[in-house]
Enzyme design. Structure first.
Site, PDB file in Angstrom:
ATOM      1  N   CYS A  64      -4.409  -3.195   3.015  1.00 29.97           N
ATOM      2  CA  CYS A  64      -4.322  -2.855   4.362  1.00 29.97           C
ATOM      3  C   CYS A  64      -5.654  -3.433   5.211  1.00 29.97           C
ATOM      4  CB  CYS A  64      -3.908  -1.414   4.676  1.00 29.97           C
ATOM      5  SG  CYS A  64      -3.174  -1.097   6.106  1.00 29.97           S
ATOM      6  N   GLU A  87      -6.218   8.606   7.752  1.00 24.38           N
ATOM      7  CA  GLU A  87      -6.634   8.196   6.502  1.00 24.38           C
ATOM      8  C   GLU A  87      -7.956   8.941   6.185  1.00 24.38           C
ATOM      9  OE1 GLU A  87      -6.109   4.368   4.405  1.00 24.38           O
ATOM     10  OE2 GLU A  87      -5.016   3.663   6.044  1.00 24.38           O
ATOM     11  N   ASN A  94       0.402  -1.116   5.104  1.00 27.03           N
ATOM     12  CA  ASN A  94       1.191  -0.255   5.999  1.00 27.03           C
ATOM     13  C   ASN A  94       0.631  -0.227   7.454  1.00 27.03           C
ATOM     14  OD1 ASN A  94       3.307   1.906   4.454  1.00 27.03           O
ATOM     15  ND2 ASN A  94       1.772   0.965   3.253  1.00 27.03           N
ATOM     16  N   LYS A 134      -9.639   1.276  -2.012  1.00 26.59           N
ATOM     17  CA  LYS A 134      -9.816   0.664  -0.722  1.00 26.59           C
ATOM     18  C   LYS A 134     -10.986   0.925  -0.028  1.00 26.59           C
ATOM     19  CE  LYS A 134      -7.107   0.982   3.861  1.00 26.59           C
ATOM     20  NZ  LYS A 134      -6.068   1.330   4.465  1.00 26.59           N
ATOM     21  N   ASN A 152      -7.326   5.765  -2.031  1.00 22.14           N
ATOM     22  CA  ASN A 152      -6.095   4.826  -1.651  1.00 22.14           C
ATOM     23  C   ASN A 152      -6.443   3.566  -2.648  1.00 22.14           C
ATOM     24  OD1 ASN A 152      -4.292   3.127  -0.588  1.00 22.14           O
ATOM     25  ND2 ASN A 152      -4.762   3.667   1.697  1.00 22.14           N
ATOM     26  N   GLU A 175       0.999  -1.132  -0.068  1.00 25.73           N
ATOM     27  CA  GLU A 175       0.030  -0.062  -0.184  1.00 25.73           C
ATOM     28  C   GLU A 175       0.930   1.230   0.006  1.00 25.73           C
ATOM     29  OE1 GLU A 175      -3.459   1.723   3.069  1.00 25.73           O
ATOM     30  OE2 GLU A 175      -1.635   0.801   3.887  1.00 25.73           O
TER      31      GLU A 175
END
Length: 304
Positions: free
Chosen positions: A171, A145, A196, A127, A110, A47
């Site tokens: 993730c 995020e 991550n 994501k 993302n 990611e």
């Protein structure tokens, strides 16, 4: 003759905020070359593989934020990676920050793209399960995020890669059984995933010894319960003051870890995945067409 796909996972050591995009792409190309030399047919990067994990800071300048995003893929700095894939005849999945213009506005996702062994775009995933908060919270590891990214809007697509059905995830998606369930129902045989993850959490120091266990547990369960292979690539090491967990792995549909990274730096792991093992596992435990009861699961999809 067995159906197989040789999967590589390219773990990346820390990418500091001071690193240029060109320097980072150089590292990715080197990892791609190592994967190809080991006989891999496809690989996955983590990611946000092109930058440091910037949601660890609150940033208010939109131009500064957008500098972490890619306005086009490939772009002038990332084209070299796509050219390397075509030269080496190996495909890859790459996580990055996507800046796009949709519905008359600028949007931030993302994202992970699947690229073929000819260097051509195959498909995109955004994501779905965006974690963290939009503002720093006292006593909690800063993870913003939700300040910088919208939740994904492309569903859980599965793509054809050399006759193999490949899905993508990013993730926090790996923590959710629904991610694997949807990818399985959409026909995935292999799931490529990048993450991550902090080694330690300020809010849960008593659980520090379980961090790697909890990192692998949902992926192993997802692979086993949905009978597919998973290749998971981590960012690792001390990045801009935050320790990242690493633990990149390749997981079989039996739930076993077939290969695992041992370092906290750039590292390539490779495994030849027996795709026929999927059918074997489904005969033993998970005959979805016969045993599923979707009429009894409706509450899962009801609004909160």
């Amino acid at each position: 003759m067995a159906r197989c796909l040789t999967i590589a996972v390219c773990q990346i050591g820390p990418i500091q905020r001071s690193a240029t995009r060109a320097e980072t792409v150089e590292r990715l190309v080197h990892l791609l070359e190592k994967a190809a030399a080991a006989g891999a047919e496809i690989t996955v990067f983590p990611e946000m593989a092109l930058t440091t994990f910037f949601p660890r800071w609150r940033i208010d300048d939109q131009a500064e934020i957008d500098a972490f995003f890619e306005a086009s893929m490939p772009g002038p700095e990332t084209q070299r990676l796509y050219d390397a894939a075509a030269r080496l005849k190996i495909g890859f999945a790459l996580g990055y920050c996507e800046l796009t213009h949709e519905d008359g506005r600028t949007r931030h996702f993302n994202t992970m793209d699947l690229v073929g062994p000819d260097g051509a775009f195959i498909g995109r995933y955004r994501k779905m399960h965006v974690p963290g908060s939009s503002e720093p919270e006292a006593g909690t590891t800063t993870h913003l995020e939700r300040r910088y990214f919208e939740p994904g809007n492309l569903g859980f697509p599965v793509f054809n890669y050399r006759g193999v059905r490949v899905g993508l995830a990013i993730c926090n998606d790996r923590r959710w059984p629904e991610t694997y369930r949807m990818l399985c129902l959409n026909g995935a045989e292999v799931v490529l995933l990048g993450y991550n993850t902090p080694l330690l959490l300020d809010e849960a120091p008593a659980l520090a010894h379980l961090r790697m266990f909890h990192n692998h547990l949902p992926m192993q369960a997802g692979a086993y319960q949905n009978t597919f292979w998973i290749g998971a690539a981590a960012k690792a090491g001390l990045e801009d003051g935050q320790a990242l967990i690493g633990g990149s792995c390749i997981i079989a549909p039996t739930g076993e870890i077939a290969a695992q990274a041992m370092s906290l730096d750039d590292e390539v792991i490779v495994h030849r995945a027996d795709l026929d093992l999927i059918a074997t596992c489904r005969k033993v435990n998970f005959d979805f067409a016969l045993y599923r009861r979707p009429d009894q699961y409706r509450r899962i999809a009801e609004p909160v």
